[in-house]
Design a protein around this motif. Structure first.
Motif, PDB file in Angstrom:
ATOM      1  N   GLY A 325       0.811  -1.210   0.000  1.00  0.00           N
ATOM      2  CA  GLY A 325       0.000   0.000   0.000  1.00  0.00           C
ATOM      3  C   GLY A 325       0.843   1.258   0.000  1.00  0.00           C
ATOM      4  O   GLY A 325       0.555   2.219  -0.730  1.00  0.00           O
ATOM      5  N   LEU A 326       1.896   1.264   0.828  1.00  0.00           N
ATOM      6  CA  LEU A 326       2.769   2.437   0.886  1.00  0.00           C
ATOM      7  C   LEU A 326       3.520   2.639  -0.424  1.00  0.00           C
ATOM      8  O   LEU A 326       3.627   3.773  -0.925  1.00  0.00           O
ATOM      9  CB  LEU A 326       3.758   2.291   2.041  1.00  0.00           C
ATOM     10  N   ALA A 327       4.039   1.551  -1.008  1.00  0.00           N
ATOM     11  CA  ALA A 327       4.749   1.664  -2.279  1.00  0.00           C
ATOM     12  C   ALA A 327       3.831   2.171  -3.388  1.00  0.00           C
ATOM     13  O   ALA A 327       4.260   2.909  -4.282  1.00  0.00           O
ATOM     14  CB  ALA A 327       5.353   0.318  -2.668  1.00  0.00           C
ATOM     15  N   ALA A 328       2.545   1.805  -3.322  1.00  0.00           N
ATOM     16  CA  ALA A 328       1.603   2.216  -4.358  1.00  0.00           C
ATOM     17  C   ALA A 328       1.291   3.705  -4.295  1.00  0.00           C
ATOM     18  O   ALA A 328       1.096   4.350  -5.331  1.00  0.00           O
ATOM     19  CB  ALA A 328       0.316   1.397  -4.238  1.00  0.00           C
ATOM     20  N   VAL A 329       1.217   4.268  -3.077  1.00  0.00           N
ATOM     21  CA  VAL A 329       0.828   5.674  -2.940  1.00  0.00           C
ATOM     22  C   VAL A 329       2.026   6.604  -2.753  1.00  0.00           C
ATOM     23  O   VAL A 329       1.866   7.830  -2.801  1.00  0.00           O
ATOM     24  CB  VAL A 329      -0.138   5.857  -1.749  1.00  0.00           C
ATOM     25  N   ALA A 330       3.216   6.040  -2.564  1.00  0.00           N
ATOM     26  CA  ALA A 330       4.396   6.873  -2.326  1.00  0.00           C
ATOM     27  C   ALA A 330       4.736   7.696  -3.568  1.00  0.00           C
ATOM     28  O   ALA A 330       4.714   7.167  -4.690  1.00  0.00           O
ATOM     29  CB  ALA A 330       5.589   6.006  -1.942  1.00  0.00           C
ATOM     30  N   PRO A 331       5.042   8.985  -3.417  1.00  0.00           N
ATOM     31  CA  PRO A 331       5.501   9.781  -4.563  1.00  0.00           C
ATOM     32  C   PRO A 331       6.767   9.152  -5.147  1.00  0.00           C
ATOM     33  O   PRO A 331       7.699   8.829  -4.400  1.00  0.00           O
ATOM     34  CB  PRO A 331       5.806  11.149  -3.942  1.00  0.00           C
ATOM     35  N   PRO A 332       6.813   8.925  -6.445  1.00  0.00           N
ATOM     36  CA  PRO A 332       7.981   8.254  -7.035  1.00  0.00           C
ATOM     37  C   PRO A 332       9.282   9.031  -6.865  1.00  0.00           C
ATOM     38  O   PRO A 332      10.354   8.462  -7.013  1.00  0.00           O
ATOM     39  CB  PRO A 332       7.600   8.118  -8.516  1.00  0.00           C
ATOM     40  N   THR A 333       9.185  10.330  -6.543  1.00  0.00           N
ATOM     41  CA  THR A 333      10.390  11.122  -6.324  1.00  0.00           C
ATOM     42  C   THR A 333      10.884  11.054  -4.887  1.00  0.00           C
ATOM     43  O   THR A 333      11.957  11.583  -4.578  1.00  0.00           O
ATOM     44  CB  THR A 333      10.108  12.599  -6.668  1.00  0.00           C
TER      45      THR A 333
END
Length: 443
Positions: A325-333
């Motif tokens: 869940g965190l990886a999915a919503v984390a800003p890619p930057t």
């Protein structure tokens, strides 16, 4: 020395302490080799093949090689013992790493694929060494014995990704592509681990465990009211339904957590590079992830021994869901957000591996362990290959967030699996009576 219930107490055996010391040394060395494939394997393939959709191929290949290696090493250990089986596995890993370096130097995709396949044998050996740590462990310390071996991998595995730049410079100075540098380190790391095990892993832990089990069985036949001596050496009794459920449950937990971990981990460096991060940032995130895979092992092992492996296995699902869940919503930057997600990913995998290993090893008698454990790790490796191969395709079609979230949801399946494995099937009138002494008592 025996425990209060008459079971041999192996916790203080000098052989066990020596064996763990040798395994720790070999794991520290081999951990650096393990890091090469997961740090730059996908990037090297993307550079050589020119396709993001094929970036998951290296992970799939070396995990497929891991499956073949696990099967072969399990058979070797069953026939000759842990020492030759593990040493030959690491030697194969060194040879495969050398093949990857050669493939990068001559820009040969077929040689790259072959090298990654053989390299996988080294990665499977790194995981299979945990079984050697548990061979002589008493039931009360089995989780900690497994975790000691896994924890030892931390130093090399964390150092490896952080040496990407240094080994890349070394490779470049030799006229080899920079991304092949970590595989140069893997050649030395796996080769050194093979030498350490071949020279120092004495006595062989599996052979000694088998001898101790035979001695205990013979002692029981000679005691008043003991087993009929004619049964010693008789064909082995099949596992009962409760034991089969424990083995199946532990295996499924390890397979599911491996599939999810490999899929998300493989594409994280590619995802980061696509959003402007360099190899150093990706190496840092992977280093933190690998640290979380192995560093919590002592605590995980203690929890397994204190509260039971099924509780720890059940916790793996929610932790992996939080990671996805965190990886999915984390800003890619955001490097910190991605790093946190990957740390949770490593922690969930650690919970699954340590607890699943304890469930399987605690159920199998010594003379069945090596071959069965090899087959278990074949399943783990196939799951990793599936995750690695599918991850690139999923990202190419739907994006990294979809991959991460789907992996987290899938990981929740470990919870019903653990509940199922803990259920005792109902007794029937025709069921054979259970042995008064379980394998867990004398493993």
């Amino acid at each position: 020395m025996t425990a209060g219930n008459g079971t041999p107490d192996l916790r203080e055996r000098p052989e066990q302490r020596r064996i763990l010391s040798v395994l720790v040394l070999s794991q520290v060395l081999s951990g650096a080799g393990l890091a090469a494939g997961i740090t730059v394997g996908a990037l090297l393939a993307e550079e050589m093949l020119g396709s993001t959709g094929l970036a998951g191929v290296p992970s799939a290949l070396f995990t497929a090689g891991s499956a073949l290696g696990a099967f072969g090493i399990g058979r070797l250990c069953r026939r000759w013992g842990r020492r030759p089986g593990l040493a030959l596995g690491y030697a194969a890993g060194a040879l495969g790493s050398l093949g990857v370096v050669a493939a990068a130097a001559v820009d040969s995709a077929p040689l790259l694929f072959l090298g990654l396949l053989v390299y996988g044998a080294g990665t499977s050996t790194n995981l299979m060494a945990r079984y050697a740590g548990a061979d002589l462990a008493s039931p009360a310390r089995r989780g900690r014995a497994v975790s000691t071996v896994l924890f030892a991998t931390t130093l090399g595995a964390v150092a490896g990704p952080n040496l990407v730049t240094l080994t890349g410079k070394l490779a470049h100075s030799w006229g080899i592509p920079r991304l092949a540098g970590p595989f140069l380190l893997a050649v030395a790391a796996f080769g050194a681990a093979a030498v350490v095990l071949a020279a120092l892993l004495r006595p062989d832990p599996l052979r000694l465990a088998e001898a101790l089990a035979r001695t205990e069985a013979l002692a029981r036949t000679e005691s008043p009211g003991g087993t009929d001596a004619r049964t010693v050496g008789a064909p082995r009794r099949p596992l009962d339904r409760t034991q089969r459920r424990a083995v199946a449950g532990g295996t499924t937990v390890m397979v599911l957590t491996q599939l999810v971990m490999i899929a998300v981990m493989t594409m994280t460096p590619v995802h980061m590079q696509a959003h402007g991060h360099g190899t150093q940032a990706a190496g840092l995130v992977i280093a933190l992830h690998v640290g979380a895979m192995f560093l919590p092992s002592p605590l995980t092992g203690l929890l397994v021994d204190r509260i039971g492996p099924r509780w720890v296995a059940g916790a793996a699902g929610p932790v992996l869901l939080a990671s996805g869940g965190l990886a999915a919503v984390a800003p890619p930057t955001s490097v910190p957000a991605l790093a946190t997600a990957l740390v949770l990913l490593g922690l969930g995998w650690n919970f699954g591996l340590v607890s699943g290993t304890a469930m399987v090893t605690g159920t199998l008698p010594p003379d069945r362990r090596a071959a069965a454990q090899g087959l278990v790790d074949v399943g783990i490796a196939i799951a990793g290959a599936t995750g690695g191969m599918s991850s690139g395709l999923v990202v190419a079609v739907s994006g990294f967030p979809v991959l991460a979230l789907a992996g987290g949801v899938l990981a929740l399946a470990v919870v019903p699996v653990v509940v199922w494995s803990a259920r005792r099937p109902p007794r029937t009138d025709s069921a054979a009576p259970a042995s008064p002494r379980t394998e867990t008592e004398h493993a």
